[in-house]
Design a protein around this motif. Structure first.
Motif, mmCIF file in Angstrom:
data_model
loop_
_atom_site.group_PDB
_atom_site.id
_atom_site.type_symbol
_atom_site.label_atom_id
_atom_site.label_comp_id
_atom_site.label_asym_id
_atom_site.label_seq_id
_atom_site.Cartn_x
_atom_site.Cartn_y
_atom_site.Cartn_z
ATOM 1 N N ASP A 78 8.254 -8.100 17.750
ATOM 2 C CA ASP A 78 7.239 -7.073 17.957
ATOM 3 C C ASP A 78 6.977 -6.429 16.602
ATOM 4 O O ASP A 78 7.743 -6.604 15.649
ATOM 5 N N ARG A 79 5.899 -5.683 16.515
ATOM 6 C CA ARG A 79 5.602 -4.965 15.276
ATOM 7 C C ARG A 79 4.830 -3.701 15.614
ATOM 8 O O ARG A 79 4.227 -3.578 16.680
ATOM 9 N N ARG A 80 4.876 -2.756 14.696
ATOM 10 C CA ARG A 80 4.012 -1.580 14.771
ATOM 11 C C ARG A 80 3.599 -1.248 13.352
ATOM 12 O O ARG A 80 4.248 -1.649 12.384
ATOM 13 N N ARG A 86 0.582 8.170 5.744
ATOM 14 C CA ARG A 86 1.123 8.878 6.922
ATOM 15 C C ARG A 86 2.583 9.246 6.692
ATOM 16 O O ARG A 86 3.022 10.346 7.059
ATOM 17 N N LEU A 87 3.339 8.319 6.132
ATOM 18 C CA LEU A 87 4.754 8.596 5.854
ATOM 19 C C LEU A 87 4.899 9.670 4.785
ATOM 20 O O LEU A 87 5.695 10.603 4.925
ATOM 21 N N ASP A 123 18.052 13.239 14.799
ATOM 22 C CA ASP A 123 17.068 12.991 15.858
ATOM 23 C C ASP A 123 15.696 13.576 15.515
ATOM 24 O O ASP A 123 14.669 12.972 15.819
ATOM 25 N N ALA A 124 15.678 14.737 14.874
ATOM 26 C CA ALA A 124 14.403 15.354 14.483
ATOM 27 C C ALA A 124 13.697 14.492 13.438
ATOM 28 O O ALA A 124 12.473 14.313 13.494
ATOM 29 N N MET A 125 14.458 13.932 12.489
ATOM 30 C CA MET A 125 13.879 13.059 11.471
ATOM 31 C C MET A 125 13.364 11.772 12.115
ATOM 32 O O MET A 125 12.302 11.261 11.748
ATOM 33 N N GLY A 131 6.548 9.438 14.671
ATOM 34 C CA GLY A 131 5.215 10.043 14.721
ATOM 35 C C GLY A 131 4.255 9.454 13.694
ATOM 36 O O GLY A 131 3.052 9.681 13.779
ATOM 37 N N CYS A 132 4.773 8.710 12.746
ATOM 38 C CA CYS A 132 3.921 8.064 11.742
ATOM 39 C C CYS A 132 3.244 6.814 12.292
ATOM 40 O O CYS A 132 2.318 6.282 11.684
ATOM 41 N N PHE A 133 3.726 6.317 13.418
ATOM 42 C CA PHE A 133 3.176 5.121 14.054
ATOM 43 C C PHE A 133 2.407 5.561 15.290
ATOM 44 O O PHE A 133 2.963 6.236 16.150
#
Length: 145
Positions: A78-80, A86-87, A123-125, A131-133
């Protein structure tokens, strides 16, 4: 900003030095579909000494990504997708870090609190990284690219 140090960057090393990655550059993350795989990783594995997340420079199909990462086509590949911009907008450091086996390897380092002292990839990181994807970037394993 980190720089990638590797044998290919040395004059006469036989490989090209790393590229500067522009903000608009597409980056691909390889993953494996559950239940066979764990999906997409979003946290570092400190138990194996991991300091960065690995992506692929450019948009590649799931099968192409599996060849670059695992050296074979994986049926659960798979890929995203995301972009370097964005990063970076979330303060991640994006560095082209080619390896002998993967000339398109990109390292994504966590933001730094002060130079040389990265934030903990908790977990926050992981949520920030995910969220960048965007959902529309998820192409699935049978994507042609």
């Amino acid at each position: 900003m980190r720089t990638a140090l590797h044998a290919g960057g040395i004059v006469g090393g036989g490989r090209k030095p790393p590229y500067e990655i522009p903000d608009e550059a597409t980056l691909t993350q390889y993953g494996e579909k559950p239940p066979i795989g764990e999906g997409f990783r979003s946290k570092l594995r400190p138990e194996i000494g991991e300091t960065e997340m690995s992506l692929v420079f450019g948009e590649v199909s799931a099968q192409q990504a599996s060849l670059l990462v695992t050296k074979m086509v994986q049926p659960c590949a798979d890929r995203r997708l995301t972009t370097a911009g964005r990063l970076r907008a979330r303060n991640f450091q994006v560095v082209h870090s080619p390896t002998r086996g993967n000339p398109l390897h990109v390292s994504v380092f966590p933001p730094e609190i002060v130079p040389g002292e990265p934030e903990e990839w908790d977990d926050a990181m992981a949520k920030l990284f995910n969220g960048c994807f965007t959902e529309e970037d998820k192409a699935g394993g049978d994507s042609g690219g």
